[in-house]
Design an enzyme around this catalytic site. Structure first.
Site, mmCIF file in Angstrom:
data_model
loop_
_atom_site.group_PDB
_atom_site.id
_atom_site.type_symbol
_atom_site.label_atom_id
_atom_site.label_comp_id
_atom_site.label_asym_id
_atom_site.label_seq_id
_atom_site.Cartn_x
_atom_site.Cartn_y
_atom_site.Cartn_z
ATOM 1 N N ASP A 60 0.880 -1.159 0.000
ATOM 2 C CA ASP A 60 0.000 0.000 0.000
ATOM 3 C C ASP A 60 0.921 1.213 0.000
ATOM 4 O O ASP A 60 1.595 1.491 0.998
ATOM 5 C CB ASP A 60 -0.882 -0.018 1.246
ATOM 6 C CG ASP A 60 -1.721 1.250 1.415
ATOM 7 O OD1 ASP A 60 -1.568 2.191 0.606
ATOM 8 O OD2 ASP A 60 -2.508 1.314 2.375
ATOM 9 N N VAL A 61 0.986 1.923 -1.107
ATOM 10 C CA VAL A 61 1.985 2.990 -1.246
ATOM 11 C C VAL A 61 1.761 4.152 -0.284
ATOM 12 O O VAL A 61 2.662 4.972 -0.077
ATOM 13 C CB VAL A 61 2.045 3.527 -2.696
ATOM 14 C CG1 VAL A 61 2.507 2.452 -3.652
ATOM 15 C CG2 VAL A 61 0.707 4.123 -3.126
ATOM 16 N N TYR A 152 -7.464 14.181 -9.214
ATOM 17 C CA TYR A 152 -6.431 13.535 -10.028
ATOM 18 C C TYR A 152 -5.455 14.568 -10.582
ATOM 19 O O TYR A 152 -4.236 14.393 -10.514
ATOM 20 C CB TYR A 152 -7.094 12.766 -11.166
ATOM 21 C CG TYR A 152 -6.144 11.914 -11.976
ATOM 22 C CD1 TYR A 152 -5.650 10.721 -11.463
ATOM 23 C CD2 TYR A 152 -5.764 12.283 -13.262
ATOM 24 C CE1 TYR A 152 -4.790 9.920 -12.202
ATOM 25 C CE2 TYR A 152 -4.904 11.497 -14.007
ATOM 26 C CZ TYR A 152 -4.425 10.314 -13.477
ATOM 27 O OH TYR A 152 -3.566 9.540 -14.210
ATOM 28 N N LYS A 156 -1.361 14.929 -9.864
ATOM 29 C CA LYS A 156 -0.367 14.780 -10.925
ATOM 30 C C LYS A 156 0.450 16.065 -11.127
ATOM 31 O O LYS A 156 1.634 15.998 -11.463
ATOM 32 C CB LYS A 156 -1.052 14.351 -12.224
ATOM 33 C CG LYS A 156 -1.673 12.954 -12.146
ATOM 34 C CD LYS A 156 -0.650 11.894 -11.763
ATOM 35 C CE LYS A 156 -1.227 10.496 -11.825
ATOM 36 N NZ LYS A 156 -0.203 9.457 -11.503
ATOM 37 N N VAL A 185 -4.183 5.940 -22.146
ATOM 38 C CA VAL A 185 -3.517 4.668 -22.428
ATOM 39 C C VAL A 185 -4.511 3.544 -22.178
ATOM 40 O O VAL A 185 -5.321 3.608 -21.241
ATOM 41 C CB VAL A 185 -2.262 4.500 -21.535
ATOM 42 C CG1 VAL A 185 -1.585 3.153 -21.797
ATOM 43 C CG2 VAL A 185 -1.284 5.645 -21.778
ATOM 44 N N THR A 187 -5.653 0.965 -20.593
ATOM 45 C CA THR A 187 -5.509 0.241 -19.332
ATOM 46 C C THR A 187 -6.851 0.251 -18.607
ATOM 47 O O THR A 187 -7.754 1.023 -18.956
ATOM 48 C CB THR A 187 -4.456 0.909 -18.416
ATOM 49 O OG1 THR A 187 -4.954 2.193 -18.011
ATOM 50 C CG2 THR A 187 -3.127 1.064 -19.122
ATOM 51 N N THR A 192 -11.407 1.782 -20.858
ATOM 52 C CA THR A 192 -11.624 1.496 -22.277
ATOM 53 C C THR A 192 -12.674 0.404 -22.503
ATOM 54 O O THR A 192 -13.191 0.269 -23.605
ATOM 55 C CB THR A 192 -10.304 1.078 -22.943
ATOM 56 O OG1 THR A 192 -9.676 0.050 -22.161
ATOM 57 C CG2 THR A 192 -9.357 2.251 -23.052
#
Length: 258
Positions: A60-61, A152, A156, A185, A187, A192
């Site tokens: 868990d970061v 988000y 970032k 991307v 993922t 997607t």
């Protein structure tokens, strides 16, 4: 000889998506990789498939103690850490007016604080050895603003800034720190499998490379930054976005695609 032969990397969020692609690319080029993720089943399956050059570690970061344990396992198994890829991330959308503060903090905890804790955990042994490469996976959302991306985007942009500070502090001591800024991307995070095709078509119509990115295309840039081919890059930000941040086509002006 592979491009990162003998180097050891920790890749967070390494069980799937861009992280998985990065793990596979690093191993193919002679690297040893700690696959760090909260997705235990996927992470263990990937490590089992790739064999002795990998080890799965539940991470868990947002947990500083878990980071210390992860680095300790990497040192015990492989002798040290040469590369850190801070790839783990979550995307929870909502406007500034409507977003729950707890949701905002949750995104920051993973995307920004998680990377900070990772750098804090690996830096002592990297700096003691006088070498290393830290690769922070930011986003095009760290280069421009988008509605609905309050949490988000903040995370970032913050990671982009944190990269600059780390580059200043670590660079003189042999540790390079750079950021990658992927666009859309293919993922699970991009959705997607649920976003209608016509929506993606509208998105990509305005950018130079008119398709979604592939995880391997981001992994290739991480490989470059992990390798000794990029020894003069520090504090750089690389947009892997099909030209999204270069601008958008004005259909009525000359030069737009038909």
């Amino acid at each position: 000889m592979g491009r990162i032969e003998g180097k050891t990397a920790i890749v967070t969020g390494g069980a799937r998506g861009m992280g998985e692609a990065t793990v596979r690319r690093f191993v193919a080029e002679g690297g040893r990789v700690v696959i760090a993720d909260v997705l235990d089943a996927e992470g263990r399956a990937l490590a089992d498939e790739l064999g002795a050059a990998t080890q799965f570690v539940h991470l868990d970061v947002s947990d500083a103690d878990a980071w210390k344990a992860c680095v300790a396992q990497a040192v015990e198994r492989f002798g040290g850490v040469d590369v850190l890829v801070n790839n783990a991330g979550i995307c929870l959308v909502g406007t500034i007016v409507d977003l729950d503060p707890a949701t905002f903090q949750k995104v920051l905890a993973v995307n920004l604080t998680g990377a900070f804790l990772g750098m804090q955990a690996v830096a002592p042994q990297m700096l003691a050895r006088g070498k290393g490469s830290i690769i922070n996976i930011s986003s095009t959302e760290g280069l421009h603003g988008t509605n609905g991306m309050a949490a988000y985007g903040s995370s970032k942009w913050g990671l982009r800034g944190l990269t600059k500070v780390a580059a200043m502090e670590f660079g003189p001591r042999g540790v390079r720190v750079n950021s990658i800024h992927p666009g859309a991307v293919d993922t699970p995070m991009a959705g997607t499998d649920v976003v209608p095709a016509e929506v993606w078509e509208r998105v990509f119509r305005r950018q130079p490379i008119q398709r979604i990115g592939r995880p391997e295309e981001v992994a290739n840039v991480s490989l470059f930054l992990a390798s000794d081919e990029s020894t003069y890059l520090c504090g750089a930000e690389i947009a892997v976005d099909g030209g999204m941040t270069a601008g958008g086509f004005l259909e009525l002006a000359p030069g737009a695609p038909a």
